[in-house]
Design a protein around this motif. Structure first.
Motif, short mmCIF file in Angstrom:
data_model
loop_
_atom_site.label_atom_id
_atom_site.label_comp_id
_atom_site.label_asym_id
_atom_site.label_seq_id
_atom_site.Cartn_x
_atom_site.Cartn_y
_atom_site.Cartn_z
N LYS A 1 -1.93 -11.68 -7.59
CA LYS A 1 -1.21 -11.35 -6.36
C LYS A 1 -1.15 -9.84 -6.16
O LYS A 1 -1.32 -9.33 -5.05
N CYS A 2 -0.91 -9.16 -7.23
CA CYS A 2 -0.81 -7.72 -7.19
C CYS A 2 -2.15 -7.12 -6.76
O CYS A 2 -2.20 -6.23 -5.89
N LEU A 3 -3.22 -7.62 -7.34
CA LEU A 3 -4.55 -7.10 -6.99
C LEU A 3 -4.89 -7.43 -5.54
O LEU A 3 -5.48 -6.61 -4.83
N ASP B 1 -6.36 -2.05 1.25
CA ASP B 1 -7.38 -1.09 0.85
C ASP B 1 -7.66 -0.04 1.92
O ASP B 1 -8.07 -0.36 3.03
N ALA C 1 -2.81 -7.78 -3.12
CA ALA C 1 -2.01 -6.89 -2.27
C ALA C 1 -2.64 -5.51 -2.20
O ALA C 1 -2.71 -4.88 -1.14
N LEU C 2 -3.14 -5.04 -3.33
CA LEU C 2 -3.80 -3.74 -3.36
C LEU C 2 -5.10 -3.79 -2.58
O LEU C 2 -5.48 -2.84 -1.89
#
Lengths: 128, 128
Positions: B116-118, B125, B120-121
């Motif tokens: 989830k964190c990735l 982008d 979101a990042l």
DNA sequence: ATCGAGATTGACGTTAACGTCAACGTTATC
DNA sequence: GATAACGTTGACGTTAACGTCAATCTCGAT
């Protein structure tokens, strides 16, 4: 219905005291809704409690458990916050890997001890 | 030579204070030999210390660690004692299995959080 | 002889995670 | 409407696992 719980429901289910549950709330780990002055726990609250207890079984402090639980909820920050969150997640993963390693080692030791124990019982078979 | 250690040797190696090591002795977990009043630790003492610290990483109390360590040494009892030892060994094994299960679950949760964190990042982008 | 580096034994302080009252409010039921 | 069963908020007590001094010792190097 199973959609709401009292404090004693949860204390009975998880075999902990109500004092403990209130203590977790004091520490900011739980925030049940109120009906008058009484606490009412939702399934989500119950799930959080389960996470706390799992953390306890693994030797985490309440502070650690709280921060772990916070990792599970939706991303609410900017890039910097997400990056530091990612770092924290990976630190916890490393911690767990170390624990896995330790458990493996201890398992082997215990198996050894078990065998020795069985051998001793076998060797002394009927020799009382 | 590596056959003897001072208290500060061990405190440096394992990154704990000398107070901690003395505390473990007070609690009956260590019993180094003395040279005058100074403590001298053998490789066996050092090994015991490692076991204590491993127990700590897994959230065991010092009492628990002591009893676990006692499980490792030669069988010194009669059948009854051996049987109760065997029972204790299996209880600890069960405990470790529970911890393994808990770690698995937490690992999955953390992987989820990581994704989830990735995401979101990724989604954000270049969107600063 | 002395001086500094590390060791030792008390003894008291601290933190986390609850336990244990006490005093009081709220329901439901008889 | 009294009583019992459950809830609430303080407030103080407790235990484990050390931390933090202080006073003393000891010993090799200067």
């Amino acid at each position: 219905m199973s959609t709401e719980f009292t404090i004693s429901d949860l204390s009975a289910e998880f075999d902990i005291t109500t004092r403990t549950i209130r203590f977790y709330e004091e520490k900011g780990l739980l925030a049940p809704r109120r009906k008058g002055s009484a606490r009412i726990y939702s399934p989500a609250d119950r799930a959080r409690l389960k996470l706390i207890l799992r953390g306890k079984r693994l030797g985490f402090t309440l502070d650690e458990s709280r921060s772990i639980i916070e990792m599970y909820d939706p991303a609410h920050g900017n890039r910097d916050q997400l990056h530091s969150l990612l770092t924290k997640i990976r630190e916890k993963q490393d911690h767990l890997k170390q624990q896995l390693h330790d458990i493996e080692g201890m398992m082997l030791d215990l198996q050894d001890a078990e065998e020795k124990c069985l051998d001793a019982l076998d060797g002394a078979d009927g020799t009382d």
